[in-house]
Design a protein around this motif. Structure first.
Motif, mmCIF file in Angstrom:
data_model
loop_
_atom_site.group_PDB
_atom_site.id
_atom_site.type_symbol
_atom_site.label_atom_id
_atom_site.label_comp_id
_atom_site.label_asym_id
_atom_site.label_seq_id
_atom_site.Cartn_x
_atom_site.Cartn_y
_atom_site.Cartn_z
ATOM 1 N N PHE A 261 0.839 -1.201 0.000
ATOM 2 C CA PHE A 261 0.000 0.000 0.000
ATOM 3 C C PHE A 261 0.877 1.256 0.000
ATOM 4 C CE2 PHE A 261 -1.990 3.441 2.413
ATOM 5 C CZ PHE A 261 -3.092 3.697 1.609
ATOM 6 N N CYS A 262 1.867 1.296 0.860
ATOM 7 C CA CYS A 262 2.734 2.468 0.938
ATOM 8 C C CYS A 262 3.482 2.697 -0.373
ATOM 9 C CB CYS A 262 3.729 2.326 2.094
ATOM 10 S SG CYS A 262 2.967 2.476 3.723
ATOM 11 N N VAL A 263 3.993 1.622 -0.971
ATOM 12 C CA VAL A 263 4.695 1.751 -2.252
ATOM 13 C C VAL A 263 3.740 2.294 -3.308
ATOM 14 C CG1 VAL A 263 5.797 0.448 -4.125
ATOM 15 C CG2 VAL A 263 6.448 0.007 -1.741
ATOM 16 N N ASP A 264 2.531 1.744 -3.362
ATOM 17 C CA ASP A 264 1.530 2.181 -4.337
ATOM 18 C C ASP A 264 1.177 3.656 -4.174
ATOM 19 O OD1 ASP A 264 -0.607 1.566 -6.401
ATOM 20 O OD2 ASP A 264 -1.854 2.273 -4.730
ATOM 21 N N GLN A 265 1.100 4.108 -2.936
ATOM 22 C CA GLN A 265 0.683 5.480 -2.659
ATOM 23 C C GLN A 265 1.850 6.457 -2.544
ATOM 24 O OE1 GLN A 265 -2.679 6.487 -2.520
ATOM 25 N NE2 GLN A 265 -2.799 4.432 -3.418
ATOM 26 N N GLY A 266 3.081 5.980 -2.714
ATOM 27 C CA GLY A 266 4.248 6.848 -2.630
ATOM 28 C C GLY A 266 4.580 7.276 -1.206
ATOM 29 N N ILE A 267 4.236 6.452 -0.242
ATOM 30 C CA ILE A 267 4.497 6.748 1.167
ATOM 31 C C ILE A 267 5.816 6.102 1.554
ATOM 32 C CG2 ILE A 267 3.676 6.396 3.536
ATOM 33 C CD1 ILE A 267 0.807 6.249 2.292
ATOM 34 N N GLY A 268 6.720 6.872 2.140
ATOM 35 C CA GLY A 268 8.004 6.347 2.582
ATOM 36 C C GLY A 268 7.840 5.447 3.797
ATOM 37 N N ILE A 269 8.725 4.477 3.913
ATOM 38 C CA ILE A 269 8.662 3.506 5.003
ATOM 39 C C ILE A 269 9.956 3.602 5.814
ATOM 40 C CG2 ILE A 269 8.461 1.056 5.565
ATOM 41 C CD1 ILE A 269 7.128 0.793 2.708
ATOM 42 N N ILE A 270 9.810 3.834 7.137
ATOM 43 C CA ILE A 270 10.959 3.911 8.037
ATOM 44 C C ILE A 270 10.764 2.888 9.165
ATOM 45 C CG2 ILE A 270 11.623 6.278 7.489
ATOM 46 C CD1 ILE A 270 10.122 7.186 9.989
ATOM 47 N N PRO A 271 11.121 1.636 8.899
ATOM 48 C CA PRO A 271 10.847 0.568 9.860
ATOM 49 C C PRO A 271 11.680 0.664 11.137
ATOM 50 C CG PRO A 271 11.958 -0.278 7.920
ATOM 51 C CD PRO A 271 11.752 1.160 7.699
ATOM 52 N N TRP A 272 11.057 0.242 12.233
ATOM 53 C CA TRP A 272 11.773 0.158 13.501
ATOM 54 C C TRP A 272 12.187 -1.294 13.732
ATOM 55 C CZ3 TRP A 272 9.462 -2.793 17.418
ATOM 56 C CH2 TRP A 272 8.089 -2.984 17.335
ATOM 57 N N SER A 273 13.196 -1.469 14.528
ATOM 58 C CA SER A 273 13.765 -2.782 14.880
ATOM 59 C C SER A 273 14.270 -3.551 13.666
ATOM 60 C CB SER A 273 12.762 -3.626 15.674
ATOM 61 O OG SER A 273 13.432 -4.667 16.346
ATOM 62 N N PRO A 274 15.054 -2.907 12.814
ATOM 63 C CA PRO A 274 15.540 -3.603 11.617
ATOM 64 C C PRO A 274 16.475 -4.769 11.923
ATOM 65 C CG PRO A 274 16.664 -1.517 11.872
ATOM 66 C CD PRO A 274 15.557 -1.540 12.894
ATOM 67 N N LEU A 275 17.023 -4.815 13.141
ATOM 68 C CA LEU A 275 17.890 -5.933 13.534
ATOM 69 C C LEU A 275 17.157 -6.895 14.465
ATOM 70 C CD1 LEU A 275 21.231 -4.001 14.112
ATOM 71 C CD2 LEU A 275 20.373 -5.058 12.013
ATOM 72 N N ALA A 276 15.834 -6.765 14.536
ATOM 73 C CA ALA A 276 15.000 -7.630 15.378
ATOM 74 C C ALA A 276 15.497 -7.610 16.822
ATOM 75 C CB ALA A 276 14.935 -9.049 14.821
ATOM 76 N N ARG A 277 15.676 -6.390 17.343
ATOM 77 C CA ARG A 277 16.141 -6.204 18.723
ATOM 78 C C ARG A 277 17.429 -6.991 18.988
ATOM 79 N NH1 ARG A 277 12.168 -3.412 21.571
ATOM 80 N NH2 ARG A 277 12.897 -4.070 23.615
ATOM 81 N N GLY A 278 18.258 -7.075 17.941
ATOM 82 C CA GLY A 278 19.535 -7.761 18.044
ATOM 83 C C GLY A 278 19.486 -9.238 17.728
ATOM 84 N N PHE A 279 18.308 -9.788 17.464
ATOM 85 C CA PHE A 279 18.174 -11.226 17.241
ATOM 86 C C PHE A 279 19.013 -11.709 16.064
ATOM 87 C CE2 PHE A 279 16.413 -15.314 16.359
ATOM 88 C CZ PHE A 279 16.012 -15.800 17.591
ATOM 89 N N VAL A 280 19.090 -10.930 14.988
ATOM 90 C CA VAL A 280 19.840 -11.368 13.804
ATOM 91 C C VAL A 280 21.349 -11.422 14.053
ATOM 92 C CG1 VAL A 280 18.086 -10.594 12.167
ATOM 93 C CG2 VAL A 280 19.975 -9.069 12.773
ATOM 94 N N MET A 281 21.797 -10.901 15.190
ATOM 95 C CA MET A 281 23.226 -10.903 15.494
ATOM 96 C C MET A 281 23.742 -12.299 15.855
ATOM 97 S SD MET A 281 23.736 -7.868 14.727
ATOM 98 C CE MET A 281 25.445 -7.706 15.148
ATOM 99 N N GLY A 282 22.834 -13.244 16.095
ATOM 100 C CA GLY A 282 23.233 -14.611 16.341
ATOM 101 C C GLY A 282 23.702 -14.894 17.758
#
Length: 144
Positions: free
Chosen positions: A19-40
């Motif tokens: 929806f955001c892409v279709d409407q030209g709305i920018g996306i600024i996601p929070w927790s891109p590292l999954a609260r550190g989970f992806v760090m292993g």
């Protein structure tokens, strides 16, 4: 749109991101590292090497499924193959997604800033993206 989105939690791909892409709305996601989970550095017993990994009840309620560990493992494998930090890879993956403009990254060390900035220069191929995304399984809606 400020949404919860990362390799471990991708439910926003169903409706909000398209929806955001279709409407030209920018996306600024929070927790891109999954609260550190992806760090292993997490364990299935909801512990880990860091104070946060041992005590973050909010993360414990969102992550820690078997598939989450599989995804974190793939981040580690690909990051090792590319010779880059896990955080850089996870952020680079996000920057390859349509509509995502600026992930919100918490930093407590200069190294965190350097790893985040380095993500801009990482080019991932379709096979790399598919390898990171393939294990994902739908989850209940989480976040705010």
């Amino acid at each position: 749109m400020q949404n919860h989105y990362n390799l471990i939690y991708r439910e926003e791909e169903r409706e909000m991101i398209p929806f955001c892409v279709d409407q030209g709305i920018g996306i600024i996601p929070w927790s891109p590292l999954a609260r550190g989970f992806v760090m292993g550095n997490r364990t299935r017993e909801k512990g880990g090497e860091t104070t946060r990994s041992k005590s973050d009840g909010f993360a414990h309620s969102m992550y820690y499924q078997d598939v989450d560990f599989e995804i974190a493992g793939r981040v580690g494998t690909l990051a090792g193959r590319l010779g880059i930090p896990r955080a850089t890879l996870a952020l680079a993956w996000m920057l390859h997604k349509p509509g995502l403009t600026c992930p919100i990254v918490g930093m407590s060390k200069v190294q965190h800033l350097e790893e985040a900035v380095a993500a801009v220069g990482v080019k991932l191929g379709q096979e790399d993206m598919a390898s990171l995304e393939e294990p994902y399984r739908p989850k209940r809606v989480l976040g705010f």
